[in-house]
Structures are given as structure tokens and as C-alpha cells.
Design an enzyme around this catalytic site. Structure first.
Site, short mmCIF file in Angstrom:
data_model
loop_
_atom_site.label_atom_id
_atom_site.label_comp_id
_atom_site.label_asym_id
_atom_site.label_seq_id
_atom_site.Cartn_x
_atom_site.Cartn_y
_atom_site.Cartn_z
N ARG A 52 -29.76 -42.63 -34.72
CA ARG A 52 -30.48 -42.43 -35.96
C ARG A 52 -30.10 -41.05 -36.50
O ARG A 52 -29.76 -40.15 -35.73
CB ARG A 52 -31.99 -42.47 -35.72
CG ARG A 52 -32.51 -43.79 -35.16
CD ARG A 52 -34.01 -43.70 -34.85
NE ARG A 52 -34.52 -44.96 -34.34
CZ ARG A 52 -34.65 -45.26 -33.03
NH1 ARG A 52 -34.28 -44.37 -32.11
NH2 ARG A 52 -35.14 -46.43 -32.66
N LYS A 79 -37.18 -42.09 -31.20
CA LYS A 79 -38.40 -42.68 -31.74
C LYS A 79 -39.37 -42.91 -30.59
O LYS A 79 -39.00 -43.42 -29.54
CB LYS A 79 -38.05 -44.00 -32.41
CG LYS A 79 -39.00 -44.40 -33.50
CD LYS A 79 -38.42 -45.55 -34.30
CE LYS A 79 -39.30 -45.90 -35.46
NZ LYS A 79 -38.75 -46.99 -36.26
N HIS A 146 -28.62 -45.23 -42.27
CA HIS A 146 -29.03 -46.39 -41.47
C HIS A 146 -27.97 -47.48 -41.49
O HIS A 146 -27.78 -48.20 -40.51
CB HIS A 146 -30.36 -46.96 -41.95
CG HIS A 146 -30.88 -48.04 -41.04
ND1 HIS A 146 -31.49 -47.75 -39.84
CD2 HIS A 146 -30.83 -49.38 -41.12
CE1 HIS A 146 -31.79 -48.88 -39.23
NE2 HIS A 146 -31.41 -49.89 -39.98
N ARG A 149 -25.58 -46.79 -38.74
CA ARG A 149 -26.14 -47.23 -37.45
C ARG A 149 -26.05 -48.75 -37.33
O ARG A 149 -25.69 -49.29 -36.28
CB ARG A 149 -27.59 -46.75 -37.35
CG ARG A 149 -28.37 -47.18 -36.11
CD ARG A 149 -29.67 -46.39 -36.10
NE ARG A 149 -30.76 -47.08 -35.43
CZ ARG A 149 -31.07 -46.94 -34.14
NH1 ARG A 149 -30.34 -46.17 -33.36
NH2 ARG A 149 -32.10 -47.58 -33.62
N HIS A 172 -34.45 -49.02 -28.85
CA HIS A 172 -35.54 -49.90 -29.31
C HIS A 172 -36.49 -50.18 -28.16
O HIS A 172 -36.08 -50.34 -27.02
CB HIS A 172 -34.97 -51.24 -29.81
CG HIS A 172 -34.24 -51.12 -31.10
ND1 HIS A 172 -33.28 -52.04 -31.49
CD2 HIS A 172 -34.30 -50.20 -32.10
CE1 HIS A 172 -32.81 -51.68 -32.67
NE2 HIS A 172 -33.40 -50.58 -33.05
N TYR A 181 -30.40 -57.54 -35.67
CA TYR A 181 -28.99 -57.27 -35.99
C TYR A 181 -28.14 -58.53 -35.90
O TYR A 181 -27.01 -58.54 -36.39
CB TYR A 181 -28.42 -56.19 -35.06
CG TYR A 181 -28.95 -54.82 -35.38
CD1 TYR A 181 -28.40 -54.09 -36.42
CD2 TYR A 181 -29.98 -54.26 -34.65
CE1 TYR A 181 -28.89 -52.83 -36.73
CE2 TYR A 181 -30.47 -53.01 -34.95
CZ TYR A 181 -29.91 -52.29 -35.99
OH TYR A 181 -30.40 -51.04 -36.29
#
Length: 196
Positions: A52, A79, A146, A149, A172, A181
Site C-alpha cells: 500500500r 493495516k 492502488h 498494487r 489481508h 482480485y
């Protein structure tokens, strides 16, 4: 923005788009040599390692480990504040080596990516740089950090990578997030099941 609400179908750069963006960055050389090398290295971490934008810019010099045949970055502020170690491809390593060879060392900051005033680079200039480079490269679709990514994730799956490994690389919490994805990979999925 560089964040976004998640991957969207067709969100990746295709047809050599990533290479054109990188060339556009390399061709716009202004100021000291280390500035455009910094930009290339930053884009490489998003597009060739799946970071990110905030993760790339939060990196300190000591978070990067580079060897002749391998390398990784330690994400300490991912995150959800989860730490993870992300492997670096050959091209990502090469971009970092090129930058680190000319990165000013006299500055008293641990930040990997610096501004001209020796401060830690922030998101807004990187977002503008990516958008501008995409425009100069003739890419008509909206290109954000993004999207870079997302390009990494799509290419990883196209090369036969599995979702569980991709989840770990991207940081994630849930496999369902990573599975989004797959939407941009619908054509390949159809080809794979066609003869079953």
C-alpha cells in the site's frame, strides 16, 4: 486516492502499461539524480511487491534487506498495525539498489523515501506523480497507487500464485478480501475450466 475501497474488475494495468508508467517517470528527470530513482523505487514497491502507498512511505532504511539473490521489506505499520515480511522481486530489488546507491546519507532521518528537504515523503506527491506519469505514458484510464498494487496482485495470480500466499503478501486479514482480485482474471479462469 491511493487507498480505495478495494480492487475493482479490470483494475490492473495491462498490455505493458506498468512499463510505460515507469519509463515516463525515468524520462522526467529533474533535480538531483536520486529524486527520479526514489520515484521509480517507490512505484516498484507498490507494483512489484504489492505494498500500500502508506506502507511504502512508512518504511525506514532498516526495514529493507537486500541480498544478491533475495530481499524483503518489513512492514511494521500495515493495516490493522500487523507486521509482515514481504519478499521483493528482482525488479523491485534492482529499483531499490539504484535508489539506495544515490540516496543522501548525510540526513538525520531513518525514513527510506525522502523529500528534497530531507523529510519523510508523504502520500500526496506520490499520488500526483503516479497520475502524471500515467498521463505522459498515454494511459487513459484512471491510474492510482492502488491500481499499482492491484497490478501486482493480478500478475501474481496470472503467474499461478495462490490466494493464500497473495493474502499474506498483501496483508489481508481475510481470504475473501484477496479473492476479489480474481474478478479481473475472469478470462483466464474461463480458459482454465474450458476443457475440464
Amino acid at each position: 486516492t491511493g487507498g480505495g475501497t478495494g480492487p475493482q474488475p479490470g483494475g490492473a494495468l495491462t498490455g505493458g502499461g506498468l512499463g510505460r508508467v515507469v519509463r515516463a517517470i525515468k524520462n522526467q528527470r529533474w533535480g538531483p539524480d536520486w529524486l527520479w530513482r526514489r520515484n521509480v523505487a517507490c512505484v516498484a514497491l507498490m507494483s512489484r511487491a504489492g505494498l500500500r502507498i502508506g506502507e511504502a512511505l512508512a518504511l525506514d532504511r532498516d526495514d529493507v534487506t537486500l541480498n544478491e539473490t533475495s530481499g524483503w521489506v518489513m512492514i511494521r505499520q500495515g493495516k490493522g498495525l500487523k507486521e509482515r515480511r514481504v519478499p521483493l522481486s528482482n525488479r523491485a530489488r534492482a529499483a531499490l539498489v539504484d535508489y539506495l546507491e544515490v540516496r543522501p546519507e548525510q540526513v538525520d532521518t531513518p525514513a527510506l523515501f525522502l523529500t528534497k528537504n530531507w523529510n519523510r515523503l508523504s502520500k500526496r506527491p506520490v499520488q500526483r506523480m503516479v497520475k502524471s506519469a500515467a498521463g505522459r505514458a498515454g494511459i487513459e484510464r484512471k491510474t492510482t497507487c492502488h491500481v499499482l498494487r492491484h497490478t501486482f496482485a493480478t500478475r501474481f495470480l496470472e503467474k499461478g500464485g495462490d490466494l493464500a500466499t497473495l493474502r499474506d503478501i498483501l496483508g489481508h486479514a481475510n481470504l475473501s478480501t484477496t479473492s476479489r482480485y480474481l474478478h479481473s482474471n475472469a478470462r483466464k479462469m474461463q480458459q482454465m475450466v474450458e476443457d475440464l
